[in-house]
Design a protein around this motif. Structure first.
Motif, PDB file in Angstrom:
ATOM      1  N   VAL A   1       0.848  -1.186   0.000  1.00 14.68           N
ATOM      2  CA  VAL A   1       0.000   0.000   0.000  1.00 14.68           C
ATOM      3  C   VAL A   1       0.885   1.239   0.000  1.00 14.68           C
ATOM      4  O   VAL A   1       1.822   1.346   0.788  1.00 14.68           O
ATOM      5  N   LEU A   2       0.589   2.154  -0.915  1.00 14.80           N
ATOM      6  CA  LEU A   2       1.275   3.440  -0.987  1.00 14.80           C
ATOM      7  C   LEU A   2       0.429   4.471  -0.247  1.00 14.80           C
ATOM      8  O   LEU A   2      -0.757   4.651  -0.552  1.00 14.80           O
ATOM      9  N   TRP A   3       1.043   5.144   0.727  1.00 18.68           N
ATOM     10  CA  TRP A   3       0.372   6.154   1.543  1.00 18.68           C
ATOM     11  C   TRP A   3       0.974   7.525   1.282  1.00 18.68           C
ATOM     12  O   TRP A   3       2.197   7.657   1.166  1.00 18.68           O
ATOM     13  N   ARG A   4       0.103   8.535   1.184  1.00 21.51           N
ATOM     14  CA  ARG A   4       0.570   9.917   1.227  1.00 21.51           C
ATOM     15  C   ARG A   4       0.498  10.363   2.683  1.00 21.51           C
ATOM     16  O   ARG A   4      -0.568  10.432   3.272  1.00 21.51           O
ATOM     17  N   ILE A   5       1.661  10.676   3.240  1.00 22.20           N
ATOM     18  CA  ILE A   5       1.740  10.989   4.666  1.00 22.20           C
ATOM     19  C   ILE A   5       1.559  12.480   4.919  1.00 22.20           C
ATOM     20  O   ILE A   5       0.871  12.891   5.854  1.00 22.20           O
ATOM     21  N   ALA A   6       2.195  13.316   4.119  1.00 27.41           N
ATOM     22  CA  ALA A   6       2.111  14.765   4.273  1.00 27.41           C
ATOM     23  C   ALA A   6       1.777  15.383   2.933  1.00 27.41           C
ATOM     24  O   ALA A   6       2.129  14.851   1.884  1.00 27.41           O
ATOM     25  N   GLY A   7       1.088  16.519   2.974  1.00 35.11           N
ATOM     26  CA  GLY A   7       0.726  17.214   1.753  1.00 35.11           C
ATOM     27  C   GLY A   7      -0.698  16.986   1.314  1.00 35.11           C
ATOM     28  O   GLY A   7      -1.151  17.594   0.333  1.00 35.11           O
ATOM     29  N   GLY A   8      -1.424  16.148   2.022  1.00 35.60           N
ATOM     30  CA  GLY A   8      -2.833  15.930   1.722  1.00 35.60           C
ATOM     31  C   GLY A   8      -3.710  16.816   2.589  1.00 35.60           C
ATOM     32  O   GLY A   8      -3.240  17.677   3.335  1.00 35.60           O
ATOM     33  N   ALA A   9      -5.002  16.584   2.494  1.00 36.96           N
ATOM     34  CA  ALA A   9      -5.947  17.422   3.234  1.00 36.96           C
ATOM     35  C   ALA A   9      -6.269  16.877   4.620  1.00 36.96           C
ATOM     36  O   ALA A   9      -6.611  17.646   5.525  1.00 36.96           O
ATOM     37  N   PHE A  10      -6.146  15.565   4.816  1.00 37.12           N
ATOM     38  CA  PHE A  10      -6.626  14.968   6.067  1.00 37.12           C
ATOM     39  C   PHE A  10      -5.628  13.984   6.657  1.00 37.12           C
ATOM     40  O   PHE A  10      -5.987  12.891   7.069  1.00 37.12           O
ATOM     41  N   GLY A  11      -4.365  14.350   6.703  1.00 34.90           N
ATOM     42  CA  GLY A  11      -3.386  13.446   7.279  1.00 34.90           C
ATOM     43  C   GLY A  11      -3.065  12.299   6.338  1.00 34.90           C
ATOM     44  O   GLY A  11      -3.244  12.398   5.120  1.00 34.90           O
ATOM     45  N   PRO A  12      -2.586  11.169   6.864  1.00 27.54           N
ATOM     46  CA  PRO A  12      -2.218  10.041   5.993  1.00 27.54           C
ATOM     47  C   PRO A  12      -3.396   9.571   5.142  1.00 27.54           C
ATOM     48  O   PRO A  12      -4.494   9.354   5.645  1.00 27.54           O
ATOM     49  N   GLU A  13      -3.161   9.436   3.830  1.00 28.69           N
ATOM     50  CA  GLU A  13      -4.201   9.006   2.902  1.00 28.69           C
ATOM     51  C   GLU A  13      -3.685   7.819   2.091  1.00 28.69           C
ATOM     52  O   GLU A  13      -2.563   7.834   1.597  1.00 28.69           O
ATOM     53  N   ARG A  14      -4.527   6.844   1.933  1.00 30.95           N
ATOM     54  CA  ARG A  14      -4.201   5.677   1.120  1.00 30.95           C
ATOM     55  C   ARG A  14      -4.295   6.067  -0.364  1.00 30.95           C
ATOM     56  O   ARG A  14      -5.352   6.487  -0.837  1.00 30.95           O
ATOM     57  N   VAL A  15      -3.194   5.926  -1.104  1.00 31.26           N
ATOM     58  CA  VAL A  15      -3.143   6.366  -2.495  1.00 31.26           C
ATOM     59  C   VAL A  15      -3.396   5.207  -3.455  1.00 31.26           C
ATOM     60  O   VAL A  15      -4.157   5.335  -4.415  1.00 31.26           O
ATOM     61  N   ALA A  16      -2.733   4.090  -3.234  1.00 33.66           N
ATOM     62  CA  ALA A  16      -2.848   2.971  -4.169  1.00 33.66           C
ATOM     63  C   ALA A  16      -2.428   1.686  -3.490  1.00 33.66           C
ATOM     64  O   ALA A  16      -1.676   1.700  -2.501  1.00 33.66           O
ATOM     65  N   GLU A  17      -2.930   0.576  -4.023  1.00 34.61           N
ATOM     66  CA  GLU A  17      -2.483  -0.754  -3.608  1.00 34.61           C
ATOM     67  C   GLU A  17      -1.824  -1.422  -4.804  1.00 34.61           C
ATOM     68  O   GLU A  17      -2.430  -1.552  -5.860  1.00 34.61           O
ATOM     69  N   ILE A  18      -0.564  -1.811  -4.617  1.00 36.44           N
ATOM     70  CA  ILE A  18       0.228  -2.368  -5.706  1.00 36.44           C
ATOM     71  C   ILE A  18       0.364  -3.871  -5.473  1.00 36.44           C
ATOM     72  O   ILE A  18       0.867  -4.285  -4.420  1.00 36.44           O
ATOM     73  N   PRO A  19      -0.065  -4.698  -6.402  1.00 36.94           N
ATOM     74  CA  PRO A  19       0.104  -6.147  -6.222  1.00 36.94           C
ATOM     75  C   PRO A  19       1.580  -6.504  -6.080  1.00 36.94           C
ATOM     76  O   PRO A  19       2.435  -5.985  -6.806  1.00 36.94           O
ATOM     77  N   GLY A  20       1.891  -7.394  -5.152  1.00 40.60           N
ATOM     78  CA  GLY A  20       3.263  -7.803  -4.917  1.00 40.60           C
ATOM     79  C   GLY A  20       3.901  -7.033  -3.767  1.00 40.60           C
ATOM     80  O   GLY A  20       3.340  -6.060  -3.242  1.00 40.60           O
ATOM     81  N   ARG A  21       5.075  -7.479  -3.390  1.00 38.50           N
ATOM     82  CA  ARG A  21       5.809  -6.831  -2.301  1.00 38.50           C
ATOM     83  C   ARG A  21       6.803  -5.845  -2.904  1.00 38.50           C
ATOM     84  O   ARG A  21       7.666  -6.228  -3.692  1.00 38.50           O
TER      85      ARG A  21
END
Length: 432
Positions: free
Chosen positions: A144-164
């Motif tokens: 899971v790719l998270w945007r931690i800073a720079g969003g509107a509401f704190g940590p936001e889930r951006v995308a889920e990438i298949p695989g490790r």
């Protein structure tokens, strides 16, 4: 371009000393690290911000109400604040630190809870522009790719990438295209995540069907990429280079293969838009007797080995566009310093190399330029190959400068035709 060595840092909360010396913004204005106060049993870790774009560097301590764990991650933002990533009770906590006179201000951003089968969460390298920050949370089947800073509401889930996924490098100056190394089906291949298309994933490296191909470092200006792959030597990773948008395959210079050493690129000279083969690359070399610095250009036939300056924050540094390598250093005598190394351009073959001791830090030894190479403007590729075998026997043209047909060790039967880097989605953004 500024960068730190792409290697796994100490997992937050796992204990032990941090493995990466410090993190530097993409523009080189700020750096951040965990510093240690005192010694012995009473020593405590605290975040420290370095300002690097002034007449001389200076550090600002940012201690909180309690000491940090040794594995706490810190990352500088473009406005001078420092992002801190802590782990407590299985939760990943994020906050922005900033100086407030004698104290430290703290702006909590929120927390992320990862599943129990997750392998942890880590910050990605600083985003160009410094307004946002991202992190990867890798699980056994997806990341899971998270945007931690720079969003509107704190940590936001951006995308889920298949695989490790592991690694991480920004391929453009806008922070849109992110390259990560994805492990699926027992093989690791670099892929591109498009953040403006809801995390759409596209292949980036496919040197051979059964090879592990990782992206170690990328320069958005020239398109130069440094790659780790076992395609030319099955079972042994080699360091190679290519150019996004080029029709030529990845090259694996013989001079970058150093027995009994681990070679990690950590900084590329920016601003060489039409001549990626002339970009200076800084290498961290780890051997039995410690760590030192290597300087190399794709057009050169050799790596120039330099002793690490005293107190170097190992694996951290940046190039300026005019070819000055700056290495952050910290010693008891000079807690905040920068060693400056000037590497001549490839055209300055006979000039003596120069290392300046600046800003209170001890400089490294001398470096030198290599014999002239023609900048292949408009081609996006270099001709100096240093005994390389690119994987495609038709791509190694006899008589090219730097070719050494007898240096490669790939059996003839194990030479799959590589997929050109121009098939990457970034090709349209790179000047050929």
């Amino acid at each position: 371009m500024t960068a730190c060595a792409i290697e796994p840092s100490a997992d937050p909360g796992d204990g032990g000393a941090p493995l990466v010396g410090c993190s530097i913004t993409a523009e080189g204005a700020y750096a951040a690290r965990l510093a240690r106060s005192g010694g012995g049993a009473g020593a405590a870790w605290y975040p420290e911000r370095w300002t690097l774009d002034g007449p001389e560097p200076y550090a600002v301590p940012l201690p909180g109400n309690q000491p940090e764990e040794p594995g706490t991650e810190v990352q500088p933002m473009g406005d001078g604040r420092v992002l801190v990533h802590r782990v407590a009770a299985g939760r990943h906590l994020f906050a922005l630190l900033y100086p407030t006179g004698p104290g430290t201000g703290e702006l909590p951003l929120g927390a992320v809870e990862c599943p129990a089968d997750s392998t942890g969460m880590r910050l990605l390298p600083p985003v160009p522009g410094g307004e946002r920050a991202y992190a990867l949370a890798a699980g056994p089947r997806a990341t899971v790719l998270w945007r931690i800073a720079g969003g509107a509401f704190g940590p936001e889930r951006v995308a889920e990438i298949p695989g490790r996924c592991s690694g991480g490098a920004w391929l453009d100056r806008t922070g849109r295209m992110l390259a990560v190394d994805r492990e699926t089906g027992g093989r690791t291949k670099a892929v591109v995540v498009d953040l403006e298309r809801d995390g759409e994933v596209s292949p980036l490296l496919q040197i051979a069907p059964d090879s592990d191909d990782r992206l170690l470092l990328a320069d958005p200006d020239s398109g130069l990429v440094l790659i780790g792959s076992d395609a030319p030597s099955p079972g042994r990773e080699r360091l190679g280079w290519g150019v996004l948008g080029s029709t030529l395959p990845v090259r694996f210079p013989e001079c970058l293969r150093m027995p009994d050493c681990v070679v990690t690129p950590f900084a590329v000279q920016p601003g060489q838009v039409l001549t990626p083969e002339r970009c200076a690359v800084a290498l961290r070399v780890d051997g039995a007797f410690g760590s030192w610095v290597g300087v190399w250009r794709p057009a050169e036939r050799q790596v120039r080995h330099l002793p690490a300056p005293e107190g170097w924050l190992t694996g951290a540094g940046l190039w300026t566009p005019d070819g000055e390598l700056r290495l952050p250093c910290s010693t008891p005598r000079s807690p905040c310093g920068v060693a400056r190394l000037v590497a001549p351009d490839t055209a300055d073959a006979g000039d003596a190399d120069r290392v300046d001791r600046a800003d209170g830090a001890d400089g490294a030894g001398g470096a030198g330029g290599a014999g002239g190479a023609n900048g292949a403007a408009g081609t996006g590729a270099a001709s100096g190959t240093d005994g390389e075998r690119p994987g495609n026997p038709e791509a190694a043209t006899p008589g090219e400068p730097g070719d050494d047909p007898g240096a490669a060790d790939t059996p003839a039967a194990a030479q799959p035709r590589p997929v050109p880097l121009q098939q990457a989605p970034l090709a349209r953004l790179v000047t050929k």
